[in-house]
Design an enzyme around this catalytic site. Structure first.
Site, PDB file in Angstrom:
ATOM      1  N   HIS A 153       0.834  -1.223   0.000  1.00 58.69           N
ATOM      2  CA  HIS A 153       0.000   0.000   0.000  1.00 58.69           C
ATOM      3  C   HIS A 153       0.865   1.268   0.000  1.00 58.69           C
ATOM      4  O   HIS A 153       0.431   2.319   0.462  1.00 58.69           O
ATOM      5  CB  HIS A 153      -0.956   0.048   1.204  1.00 58.69           C
ATOM      6  CG  HIS A 153      -1.661  -1.234   1.487  1.00 58.69           C
ATOM      7  ND1 HIS A 153      -2.905  -1.525   0.983  1.00 58.69           N
ATOM      8  CD2 HIS A 153      -1.277  -2.333   2.192  1.00 58.69           C
ATOM      9  CE1 HIS A 153      -3.284  -2.735   1.382  1.00 58.69           C
ATOM     10  NE2 HIS A 153      -2.308  -3.254   2.112  1.00 58.69           N
ATOM     11  N   SER A 274      14.061  22.448 -15.811  1.00 57.25           N
ATOM     12  CA  SER A 274      12.861  23.239 -16.021  1.00 57.25           C
ATOM     13  C   SER A 274      13.285  24.605 -16.532  1.00 57.25           C
ATOM     14  O   SER A 274      14.321  25.130 -16.143  1.00 57.25           O
ATOM     15  CB  SER A 274      12.119  23.377 -14.686  1.00 57.25           C
ATOM     16  OG  SER A 274      11.323  24.547 -14.692  1.00 57.25           O
ATOM     17  N   GLU A 287       9.143   9.002 -16.953  1.00 59.65           N
ATOM     18  CA  GLU A 287       7.738   9.377 -17.174  1.00 59.65           C
ATOM     19  C   GLU A 287       7.273   8.980 -18.572  1.00 59.65           C
ATOM     20  O   GLU A 287       6.127   8.572 -18.768  1.00 59.65           O
ATOM     21  CB  GLU A 287       7.555  10.879 -16.960  1.00 59.65           C
ATOM     22  CG  GLU A 287       7.724  11.270 -15.502  1.00 59.65           C
ATOM     23  CD  GLU A 287       7.771  12.784 -15.320  1.00 59.65           C
ATOM     24  OE1 GLU A 287       6.837  13.316 -14.728  1.00 59.65           O
ATOM     25  OE2 GLU A 287       8.735  13.424 -15.782  1.00 59.65           O
TER      26      GLU A 287
END
Ligand code: ARG
Length: 458
Positions: A153, A274, A287
């Protein structure tokens, strides 16, 4: 190609919707290989004369050189790769070119070409996956003793080793490889000679063409041969399952690289910055591996839905089989390579992993197991006693191992000093020696087996 039957040529939009050359040009090598096998068989069976076969064979060689040197010039009027090759052959050798299409159809031709292509694709993916496994095994061997939190979990559950965690992905990739191997074994029957759908009246030798193209034998039913795309679906389903595994690993890397975790650092060459936040290091490759898995699953779904309502035998819908397979293959190959690169070059932070492993009362199960083993307490009762110890430690804001013996004895009188031997994270992982467990010796044993299977023994 079928001008005899038609008074007028196709409308421009008909030409456009009909054309597959834009994508099936990727089959050109396989198309030439299948044509060569067919031609040699036609000559051997004297369906085409030796002299004509030689002229046609030379023409095919020229086409190969041309395509190899400069690619092929797409002509939308020539629907697909098969017609491009045939038309160029006619330009090069004249009307004798027309003999090559004896005893075959584009239906068995495309089925054969595409099988050959998917077979190569499987071999390429398999090789890439073996490299990924080697990368995982190599990093796992360095970290067979490195303690990290094991999660359920996404909550700290029990300490495990990083080597064990990485080897879990090795297992998943091993299953993926076996799925691709299964797909390859089923695929490896040759549809060439099924012709349009019913076979042919010429005395062809399907065993021979199958063998010369590296197939295990010919397909047994001509209707099925030209309408079966199971091999493409097998590939896409195996690719989807594999992409899911890569996506899960990518997700772990993304989580591990986040600042609150700080378990890993991706090297500069697998990170992006960025444009506005100068401090950012983003795990874009991971990703995109995660993102590509969605697209690969989409390709699989696309072909499932294309095929689901088709009667026997060939229908033009089936021309749409190739783009999803090509797309999935390109995405998967890139994902596997990117994942291998990331696994090779990740920096692990064992001290952060150990600190996290020591949080969340991760050795509570070890306390319960100790009560069962050393004090003869039934497990359910031991679980209850341990729960009380965790509650006490939580109140006092300490780890389980920091509770004094008096404190522990206050909870249950059967607890003795030996319990401290099992409450550290190192003792916890070392004790999990069951087959396939996280104990470093177990992990090393699995790594040794994997290294042998991957040919990594020196
Ligand atoms: N371009 C077609 C395809 O990719 C080749 C087969 C055409 N067969 C036919 N009967 N129109 O499926």
């Amino acid at each position: 190609m079928w001008g005899g039957r038609f008074a007028e040529g196709p409308a421009a939009v008909m030409r456009e919707i009909n054309a597959s050359i834009g994508f099936d040009k990727r089959l050109w090598r396989h198309d030439l290989a299948a044509s060569r096998a067919h031609l040699a068989m036609l000559a051997a069976k004297r369906i085409v004369s030796a002299a004509d076969a030689e002229i046609i064979g030379d023409g095919l060689d020229r086409i190969e050189q041309e395509f190899e040197a400069g690619g092929l010039t797409e002509d939308p009027a020539l629907e697909d790769i098969h017609m491009h090759v045939e038309a160029r052959l006619a330009e090069l050798v004249g009307p004798v070119a027309g003999r090559l299409h004896t005893a075959r159809s584009r239906n068995d031709q495309v089925a054969t070409d595409f099988r050959l292509w998917v077979r190569d694709a499987i071999d390429a993916v398999e090789a890439g996956l073996a490299d990924l496994q080697r990368a995982l095994v190599t990093r796992a061997a360095d970290h067979a003793d490195t303690v990290m939190p094991g999660f359920t979990h996404l909550q700290v559950a029990q300490p495990v080793t990083l080597g064990h965690h990485l080897m879990a992905y090795h297992e998943m990739i091993a299953r993926d490889r076996s799925r691709f191997a299964d797909a390859r074994a089923r695929l490896n029957r040759c549809p060439l000679g099924a012709a349009a759908l019913g076979g042919t009246s010429f005395p062809i030798d399907r065993e021979w063409t199958a063998a010369s193209l590296g197939f295990d034998g010919p397909t047994a039913n001509s209707l099925d041969s030209v309408s079966d795309r199971d091999f493409a679906l097998d590939y896409l389903m195996a690719a989807t399952q594999c992409a899911l595994h890569l996506s899960r690993l990518a997700e772990e890397i993304i989580i591990w690289a986040s600042q609150p975790f700080c378990f890993v650092r991706l090297p500069d060459d697998f990170s992006t910055g960025s444009s506005i936040m100068p401090q950012k290091r983003n795990p874009d490759a991971a990703e995109l591996v995660r993102g590509h898995a969605g697209r690969i699953a989409g390709c699989m779904t696309a072909l499932v839905i294309t095929m689901k309502g088709l009667p026997l035998a060939y229908s033009k819908d089936m021309q749409d089989d190739k783009p999803p397979v090509f797309e999935a293959h390109d995405l998967l190959a890139l994902s596997v390579a990117a994942m291998t690169g990331m696994i090779d070059s990740l920096t692990f932070y064992p001290e952060h992993m150990r600190t996290a492993a020591d949080s969340g009362f991760s050795t509570a199960t070890d306390l319960a197991d100790w009560l069962v083993r050393e004090a003869g307490v039934p497990f359910r009762e031991a679980h209850h006693i341990t729960g009380a110890a965790v509650r006490r430690a939580e109140e006092m804001r300490v780890r389980l191992a920091e509770l004094s013996l008096d404190e522990l004895r206050g909870i249950d009188g059967r607890i003795g000093p030996g319990v401290y031997d099992v409450l550290t994270v190192e003792a916890s992982v070392a004790s999990r020696t069951s087959f396939g467990g996280t104990a470093p010796d177990q992990v090393r044993a699995r790594i040794a087996e994997a290294r042998a299977a991957l040919g990594m023994e020196r």
